[in-house]
Design an enzyme around this catalytic site. Structure first.
Site, PDB file in Angstrom:
ATOM      1  N   THR A 154     -78.923 -25.087   0.273  1.00  0.00           N
ATOM      2  CA  THR A 154     -79.968 -24.602  -0.628  1.00  0.00           C
ATOM      3  C   THR A 154     -81.261 -25.158  -0.039  1.00  0.00           C
ATOM      4  O   THR A 154     -81.256 -26.264   0.527  1.00  0.00           O
ATOM      5  CB  THR A 154     -79.794 -25.102  -2.079  1.00  0.00           C
ATOM      6  OG1 THR A 154     -79.883 -26.522  -2.089  1.00  0.00           O
ATOM      7  CG2 THR A 154     -78.443 -24.685  -2.673  1.00  0.00           C
ATOM      8  N   HIS A 155     -82.317 -24.400  -0.127  1.00  0.00           N
ATOM      9  CA  HIS A 155     -83.592 -24.792   0.527  1.00  0.00           C
ATOM     10  C   HIS A 155     -83.394 -25.032   2.018  1.00  0.00           C
ATOM     11  O   HIS A 155     -84.134 -25.804   2.618  1.00  0.00           O
ATOM     12  CB  HIS A 155     -84.187 -26.051  -0.109  1.00  0.00           C
ATOM     13  CG  HIS A 155     -84.231 -26.023  -1.601  1.00  0.00           C
ATOM     14  ND1 HIS A 155     -85.304 -25.556  -2.312  1.00  0.00           N
ATOM     15  CD2 HIS A 155     -83.290 -26.366  -2.522  1.00  0.00           C
ATOM     16  CE1 HIS A 155     -85.047 -25.632  -3.607  1.00  0.00           C
ATOM     17  NE2 HIS A 155     -83.828 -26.114  -3.763  1.00  0.00           N
ATOM     18  N   SER A 276     -82.810 -12.599  28.179  1.00  0.00           N
ATOM     19  CA  SER A 276     -84.250 -12.668  28.392  1.00  0.00           C
ATOM     20  C   SER A 276     -84.549 -12.193  29.796  1.00  0.00           C
ATOM     21  O   SER A 276     -83.780 -12.451  30.723  1.00  0.00           O
ATOM     22  CB  SER A 276     -84.706 -14.115  28.212  1.00  0.00           C
ATOM     23  OG  SER A 276     -85.927 -14.328  28.882  1.00  0.00           O
ATOM     24  N   LYS A 282     -80.704 -17.452  28.298  1.00  0.00           N
ATOM     25  CA  LYS A 282     -80.833 -16.962  26.928  1.00  0.00           C
ATOM     26  C   LYS A 282     -79.794 -15.912  26.541  1.00  0.00           C
ATOM     27  O   LYS A 282     -79.443 -15.044  27.320  1.00  0.00           O
ATOM     28  CB  LYS A 282     -82.222 -16.344  26.706  1.00  0.00           C
ATOM     29  CG  LYS A 282     -83.370 -17.320  26.711  1.00  0.00           C
ATOM     30  CD  LYS A 282     -83.294 -18.359  25.592  1.00  0.00           C
ATOM     31  CE  LYS A 282     -83.544 -17.785  24.211  1.00  0.00           C
ATOM     32  NZ  LYS A 282     -84.937 -17.373  24.033  1.00  0.00           N
ATOM     33  N   ASN A 284     -79.794 -13.753  23.029  1.00  0.00           N
ATOM     34  CA  ASN A 284     -80.551 -13.624  21.784  1.00  0.00           C
ATOM     35  C   ASN A 284     -79.866 -12.689  20.784  1.00  0.00           C
ATOM     36  O   ASN A 284     -79.335 -11.654  21.186  1.00  0.00           O
ATOM     37  CB  ASN A 284     -81.954 -13.074  22.085  1.00  0.00           C
ATOM     38  CG  ASN A 284     -82.746 -14.007  22.983  1.00  0.00           C
ATOM     39  OD1 ASN A 284     -82.596 -15.231  22.897  1.00  0.00           O
ATOM     40  ND2 ASN A 284     -83.565 -13.440  23.846  1.00  0.00           N
ATOM     41  N   GLU A 289     -82.197  -9.656  14.541  1.00  0.00           N
ATOM     42  CA  GLU A 289     -83.656  -9.721  14.405  1.00  0.00           C
ATOM     43  C   GLU A 289     -84.232  -8.331  14.144  1.00  0.00           C
ATOM     44  O   GLU A 289     -85.124  -8.158  13.308  1.00  0.00           O
ATOM     45  CB  GLU A 289     -84.278 -10.308  15.675  1.00  0.00           C
ATOM     46  CG  GLU A 289     -83.875 -11.762  15.901  1.00  0.00           C
ATOM     47  CD  GLU A 289     -84.299 -12.249  17.281  1.00  0.00           C
ATOM     48  OE1 GLU A 289     -85.479 -12.100  17.619  1.00  0.00           O
ATOM     49  OE2 GLU A 289     -83.441 -12.757  18.014  1.00  0.00           O
TER      50      GLU A 289
END
Ligand code: ARG
Length: 459
Positions: A154-155, A276, A282, A284, A289
């Site tokens: 949470t948070h 990348s 990388k 990703n 996204e």
């Protein structure tokens, strides 16, 4: 000359023709437009409004036109504005005066309302079954790891231990409400507007009920002005789609975090990631996204539709032509999401050791200590404060919560018993949450079972 050109002596300016066309985006309605026109002329003939032979010729030619459009063998021209004009013009070009009977008792205002409803009804069914497949993928992965424990947040701070399957099932619930919302909205889509004409109905003896039956609608609309003026059913659909996209965006955010080096809880399959162009190491989570990004578009589509309608005087206004741009974008985006997510979910690999390691932090069990004290008769607020002091003690001594001895624990929690050290076991913590809706092993197994059966019945 345009089909409506009778009262005009001047030509439309070329820029205006480009400005006002909708064929570039409403051509996808051709199949619905043709189904609507076929039902309409069948009724016209049966009512004696047009000769049976004209109706037969029009119905047959409409199928020919449909085939041509299917095969990319149909010429579209912005001078003919929209899909309705294109099909009507093609009919007239082929059948002459016989074809010119098709639009009797009809306006493009009720025609376009009909087409959008037919289209949305189909898309609603497709999207609902796509959501079911998405849910199945989540349940499948959950069921493959029924005992896998992870920290719940949470948070975005470590909160309590939960089962990985429980986390996935939370999304299954959200998606279920999404499917329900769309199914509910479909009820209001499934109402037949044709016969409303431009605004006031028709002087011709149309049989709206027959068209309704022919096209499989639940009933006819009750008010011709409402029928051509409102698009609330489309707004509702966009709203349901925006909520769905928001849910998938949140799931995506979880997957992005879990794929990061900091969390390292899952590995997404290479098929759903990209590299990348510069950094060779990388991998990703681009699909996730992009979904976060694309969900913004769907929210924008909803806003566009609401804004489009809010200032319109009764009834049809040309502004409404723009409804399709937003609506189709929302539908296309959601359908893209639905094509990509089930396989991405099914192929993702949780990293059991990493999750277990993160879940072993004894701080995640601090609430369990407080609740144990409640069982021993300590008022909860007191218990909370005592465990809080114990946490502070551990911080000050640079120790984890399971490192102090029982005697040391008793400095801040005098009621602590021999049972307390065992409370730091994450498995025991999960197992004890045996309420309906809780993350306990038995409860989650029950939920997995429920969803497996429930989803088996869906197509
Ligand atoms: N292309 C129009 C639309 O999509 C069809 C209805 C046009 N009606 C009119 N009276 N101009 O809304």
């Amino acid at each position: 000359m345009a089909l409506w050109g009778g009262r005009f002596s001047g030509q439309t300016q070329a820029e205006v023709t480009r400005y006002s066309e909708s064929i570039s985006f409403d051509k996808r309605l051709y199949h619905c437009d043709i189904a609507g026109s076929r039902a309409h002329v069948k009724m016209l003939a049966r009512q004696g409004i047009i000769p049976q032979a004209s109706a037969d010729a029009i119905r047959a030619e409409l199928l020919e036109i449909e085939k041509k459009i299917d095969n990319n063998d149909f010429a579209f021209d912005i001078a003919m504005e929209d899909i309705h004009m294109h099909i009507e013009s093609a009919l007239i070009a082929k059948l002459g005066p016989e074809g010119a009977r098709v639009h009797s008792g009809r306006s493009r205002n009720d025609q376009v309302a009909l087409d959008i409803r037919l289209y949305l009804r189909e898309e609603a069914d497709k999207i609902i079954s796509g959501i079911r497949a998405f849910q199945k993928a989540l349940v499948k992965v959950g069921a493959a790891y029924p005992e896998l424990i992870m920290p719940g947040f949470t948070h975005l701070q470590h909160a309590q231990v939960v089962l990985f399957a429980h986390h996935l099932l939370a999304y299954v619930e959200m998606l279920d409400r999404d499917a329900e919302r769309i199914a509910d909205c479909r009820k209001r889509i499934n109402v037949m507007p044709l016969g409303s004409g431009a605004i006031a109905g028709s002087t011709l003896p149309l049989d709206r009920e027959e068209v309704c039956r022919e096209l499989g609608f639940a009933r006819v609309t009750r008010n011709s002005m409402d029928s051509v003026a409102d698009r609330d059913f489309a707004i509702e659909m966009a709203s349901a789609l925006a909520i769905f996209a928001m849910h998938v965006s949140r799931l995506s955010e979880d997957l992005i975090l879990w794929s990061s080096q900091e969390f390292d809880f899952i590995e997404l399959d290479d098929a759903f990631c990209t590299g990348s162009s510069l950094m060779p190491q990388k991998k990703n989570p681009d699909v996730c996204e992009l979904t976060r990004g694309k969900s913004a578009r769907v929210c924008g589509d909803l806003t566009a539709l609401l804004t489009l309608c809010k200032g319109l005087p009764m009834t049809y206004n040309r502004d409404l032509q723009e409804d399709k741009v937003a609506l189709f974008d929302a539908i296309d985006t959601v359908e893209q999401i639905l094509a990509v997510y089930p396989p991405m979910i099914e192929t993702m690999k949780p990293k059991a050791d990493k999750m277990a390691q993160a879940a072993s932090d004894p701080a995640l069990m601090a609430t369990d200590l407080a609740e144990k004290l409640v069982e021993l008769g300590v008022p909860f607020r007191d218990a909370h404060r005592k465990v809080g002091s114990f946490v502070k003690y551990c911080k000050e001594h640079n120790q984890k919560l399971n490192e102090p001895t029982l005697a040391e624990m008793r400095e801040t929690i005098p009621e602590a018993t021999e049972e307390f050290p065992a409370l730091f076991d994450p498995r025991a913590s999960v197992a004890k949450r045996d309420l309906t809706g809780g993350t306990g092993f038995k409860q989650v197994a029950k939920q997995l079972d429920f969803w497996q059966k429930e989803l088996e019945m869906t197509k």
